[in-house]
Design an enzyme around this catalytic site. Structure first.
Site, PDB file in Angstrom:
ATOM      1  N   ALA A   1      52.487  96.543  38.801  1.00 45.93           N
ATOM      2  CA  ALA A   1      51.578  96.101  38.771  1.00 45.93           C
ATOM      3  C   ALA A   1      50.909  95.664  36.902  1.00 45.93           C
ATOM      4  CB  ALA A   1      49.966  96.383  40.307  1.00 45.93           C
TER       5      ALA A   1
ATOM      6  N   ARG B   1      51.761  98.949  30.319  1.00 46.46           N
ATOM      7  CA  ARG B   1      49.934  99.250  30.629  1.00 46.46           C
ATOM      8  C   ARG B   1      50.097 100.738  30.630  1.00 46.46           C
ATOM      9  NH1 ARG B   1      51.050  99.365  36.957  1.00 46.46           N
ATOM     10  NH2 ARG B   1      51.786 101.534  37.499  1.00 46.46           N
TER      11      ARG B   1
ATOM     12  N   ARG C   1      31.553  37.119  37.029  1.00 45.07           N
ATOM     13  CA  ARG C   1      30.887  37.784  38.863  1.00 45.07           C
ATOM     14  C   ARG C   1      30.772  39.807  37.989  1.00 45.07           C
ATOM     15  NH1 ARG C   1      31.786  33.237  41.734  1.00 45.07           N
ATOM     16  NH2 ARG C   1      33.349  32.366  40.849  1.00 45.07           N
TER      17      ARG C   1
HETATM   18  C1  UD1 Z   1      37.792  28.755  42.975  1.00 44.22           C
HETATM   19  C2  UD1 Z   1      37.319  27.120  43.956  1.00 44.22           C
HETATM   20  C3  UD1 Z   1      36.599  27.254  45.015  1.00 44.22           C
HETATM   21  C4  UD1 Z   1      37.114  28.577  46.614  1.00 44.22           C
HETATM   22  C5  UD1 Z   1      37.238  29.476  46.118  1.00 44.22           C
HETATM   23  C6  UD1 Z   1      38.823  30.190  46.780  1.00 44.22           C
HETATM   24  C7  UD1 Z   1      37.677  25.796  42.089  1.00 44.22           C
HETATM   25  C8  UD1 Z   1      36.541  24.757  41.330  1.00 44.22           C
HETATM   26  N1  UD1 Z   1      36.866  26.199  43.157  1.00 44.22           N
HETATM   27  O1  UD1 Z   1      35.846  28.699  43.266  1.00 44.22           O
HETATM   28  O2  UD1 Z   1      36.685  26.279  45.664  1.00 44.22           O
HETATM   29  O3  UD1 Z   1      36.752  28.260  47.000  1.00 44.22           O
HETATM   30  O4  UD1 Z   1      37.685  29.241  44.277  1.00 44.22           O
HETATM   31  O5  UD1 Z   1      38.608  31.688  45.668  1.00 44.22           O
HETATM   32  O6  UD1 Z   1      38.548  26.351  42.407  1.00 44.22           O
HETATM   33  N2  UD1 Z   1      40.931  30.289  36.320  1.00 44.22           N
HETATM   34  C9  UD1 Z   1      41.544  29.964  35.805  1.00 44.22           C
HETATM   35  N3  UD1 Z   1      41.007  28.774  34.162  1.00 44.22           N
HETATM   36  C10 UD1 Z   1      39.900  28.663  34.196  1.00 44.22           C
HETATM   37  C11 UD1 Z   1      39.309  28.990  35.396  1.00 44.22           C
HETATM   38  C12 UD1 Z   1      39.432  29.875  36.663  1.00 44.22           C
HETATM   39  O7  UD1 Z   1      43.127  30.313  35.773  1.00 44.22           O
HETATM   40  O8  UD1 Z   1      39.504  27.712  33.323  1.00 44.22           O
HETATM   41  C13 UD1 Z   1      41.577  31.299  37.176  1.00 44.22           C
HETATM   42  C14 UD1 Z   1      40.732  32.440  37.866  1.00 44.22           C
HETATM   43  O9  UD1 Z   1      40.761  33.181  36.694  1.00 44.22           O
HETATM   44  C15 UD1 Z   1      40.782  32.513  39.367  1.00 44.22           C
HETATM   45  C16 UD1 Z   1      41.271  31.119  39.641  1.00 44.22           C
HETATM   46  O10 UD1 Z   1      41.200  30.021  38.838  1.00 44.22           O
HETATM   47  O11 UD1 Z   1      42.202  33.717  39.086  1.00 44.22           O
HETATM   48  C17 UD1 Z   1      39.515  31.051  40.713  1.00 44.22           C
HETATM   49  O12 UD1 Z   1      38.577  30.467  39.263  1.00 44.22           O
HETATM   50  P1  UD1 Z   1      37.791  31.146  40.041  1.00 44.22           P
HETATM   51  O13 UD1 Z   1      36.759  30.933  38.959  1.00 44.22           O
HETATM   52  O14 UD1 Z   1      37.202  32.519  40.267  1.00 44.22           O
HETATM   53  O15 UD1 Z   1      36.528  30.342  40.999  1.00 44.22           O
HETATM   54  P2  UD1 Z   1      35.632  30.351  42.742  1.00 44.22           P
HETATM   55  O16 UD1 Z   1      34.525  29.979  42.003  1.00 44.22           O
HETATM   56  O17 UD1 Z   1      36.392  31.404  43.070  1.00 44.22           O
HETATM   57 MG    MG Z   2      37.190  33.614  42.224  1.00 39.24          MG
END
Ligand code: UD1
Ligand code: MG
Length: 484
Positions: free
Chosen positions: A427, A444, A18
């Site tokens: 200067a 100069r 995003r």
């Molecule tokens: C997640 C939560 C949501 C919460 C929100 C808060 C889940 C499914 N949802 O959503 O309930 O309200 O955070 O901010 O957990 N990441 C990994 N490996 C992966 C996927 C993600 O390490 O395979 C890490 C991402 O880098 C990130 C974190 O997990 O730092 C959260 O992932 P993100 O995709 O941001 O989840 P949200 O949609 O924000």
């Molecule tokens: Mg997040």
């Protein structure tokens, strides 16, 4: 006190689709640091058994950012969701750990005290999972905490899966949890990718735990700002502004006046002494250190600068990696860059650039000047428009100017060159040879005065004649007559 039964897992493997960026999400900066570094720094004071970062997208770059912080990492490849990420982390978690705090690498405002309170609440309750939740004005995009009639937590429902009724819930999942590990592992093994992204959602583990009759609690964060996640550029800006506000508040608490604080940007490692005044639209960056009783006037940008006490930085001045001793004054519109050092009470004025140069005590260089690779003794005055010609096209060469020297305006000092103590430079000179102490150096063209010339010219013009010079030029431009 060390928490030897506690492990901490930071999820940092996601791409951050995003943000629409070539850079991994957790490496984006807010509050002067990469997001994930803030998270690690919030965790370190808890002294857990280990901190494990789950990395995946741009793992090399993320590991490079984490290396100085001395934590472990586990590679998640491919990235199949937050639940899968926790399973990957298991390899790096010591079998001695009983509890885990799990937190996302994209929620950098979390504070150590809040994490400590979460772990405490979890231990005291005997629950299988404790979720840090928050009530926020605009919960769109977050997973929601769905509670039963008795108030207990039933599940976390992701935004995309909410029913119409659930959409009104304002209590969100921060994605920061404390788990009892022996209860979590079997639930993770049971997760199914039943969602639009075909991922294993950690959030689904909550309903699985409840289905097994385990207790799950959610504790509300006292400051909802702390759980803000950075999924979009707008989120990054919002989080950055919270960090900046916190830092300004800390600086003001230390006795510093900041005018129109919302316009002032201060990086996390900057320190400022009491009774210093900071005007609007100033940026204090990197490891800048400012003493007491200083004034930093509007529009100035200081990065990795050291200012001793009572320094005055006038408007629109740039200071980078330079040292300003007591009582020095610089600007307006001055540029002090890498390795400029001004000793006590030295002054640099408008449109003066200084690089890798030492200006001794009380030196003045007030107008339109470039000083590079120069050493200038105490009490010397540098006239307007002085240039140290330090670069010969291949090498940088030094200029050494003694004490109490007077450099006349518009002097070019062709380096390497030395001007002795107490010398005087006329200067407009182009100085290519050393000038001995107490000597006058002038280099100069000699001036010629032609008595009455100007008056004669005016008379000629008044009589309608062309001035003598242009008549001569016309003659010389005429083509020679061809011989018959
Ligand atoms: C997640 C939560 C949501 C919460 C929100 C808060 C889940 C499914 N949802 O959503 O309930 O309200 O955070 O901010 O957990 N990441 C990994 N490996 C992966 C996927 C993600 O390490 O395979 C890490 C991402 O880098 C990130 C974190 O997990 O730092 C959260 O992932 P993100 O995709 O941001 O989840 P949200 O949609 O924000
Ligand atoms: Mg997040």
């Amino acid at each position: 006190m060390a928490n030897t039964d506690l492990t901490i897992v930071i999820l940092a493997a996601g791409k951050g689709t995003r943000l629409k960026s070539a850079l991994a999400k957790v490496l984006h900066r807010a509050g002067g640091r990469p997001l994930v570094e803030h998270v690690v720094r919030a965790c370190q004071p808890l002294k857990p058994r280990e901190i494990v970062a789950v990395v995946g997208y741009q793992a090399g770059d993320v590991n490079a950012a984490l290396a100085p912080l001395g934590i472990k990492s586990a590679l998640q490849e491919p990235q199949r969701g937050t639940g899968h990420a926790m399973l990957v982390a298991r390899r790096a978690i010591s079998s001695r750990a009983k509890f885990a705090i799990l937190l996302p690498g994209d929620a950098p405002l979390i504070r150590t005290e809040t994490l400590a309170a979460l772990a405490r609440a979890h231990r005291e309750s005997g629950a299988a999972a404790t979720i840090l939740s928050a009530e926020i004005e605009n919960p769109a995009g977050y997973g929601r905490i769905v509670r039963q009639g008795d108030g207990s937590v039933a599940a976390i429902v992701e935004d995309s899966a909410l029913t119409g009724e659930q959409r009104a819930i304002r209590e969100i999942n921060s994605s920061i949890y404390c788990f009892t590990l022996e209860k979590l592992w079997p639930c993770l093994a049971a997760l199914k990718p039943q969602n639009v992204h075909k991922e294993l959602y950690l959030t689904d583990a909550i309903a699985v735990l409840r289905g097994k009759g385990e207790t799950v609690q959610a504790v509300l964060a006292s400051d909802p700002d702390e759980v803000l996640g950075c999924n979009t550029r707008a989120d990054l800006a919002a989080v950055d502004s919270v960090f900046r506000r916190r830092k300004r508040a800390a600086i003001m608490d230390a006795g510093v006046t900041i005018e129109l604080p919302e316009t002032v940007l201060i990086d996390p490692e900057v320190a400022v002494g009491a009774d210093t005044r900071i005007e609007p639209c100033v940026q204090l960056l990197g490891k800048t250190r400012i003493g007491s009783g200083c004034t930093i006037r509007t529009g100035s940008i200081l990065s990795d600068a050291v200012l001793e006490d009572n320094v005055l930085v006038k408007p629109y001045t740039i200071v980078s990696a330079s040292h300003l001793s007591r009582g020095t004054q610089v600007g307006p519109f001055a540029h002090l860059r890498d390795g400029a050092r001004l000793e006590d009470n030295a002054r640099v004025g408008n449109f003066v650039e200084v690089k890798k140069s030492v200006l001794g005590e009380g030196v003045k260089s007030m107008h339109l000047t470039y000083l590079g690779d120069a050493r200038i003794g105490a009490g010397t005055n540098i006239g307007a428009g002085t240039i140290t010609c330090n670069y010969d096209g291949v090498n940088k060469n030094p200029t050494t100017i003694g004490k109490r020297v007077f450099i006349g305006s518009d002097t070019a000092l062709v380096a390497p060159v030395r001007v002795g103590d107490g010398a005087y430079i006329g200067a407009g000179s182009v100085i290519t040879k050393n000038v001995p102490p107490d000597a006058l150096g002038v280099a100069r063209g000699h001036q010629v005065n032609k008595p009455g010339w100007a008056a004669a010219r005016r008379r000629e013009l008044a009589a309608g004649k062309q001035p003598a010079k242009s008549r001569a030029r016309k003659r010389s431009q005429r083509r020679p007559k061809r011989k018959r």
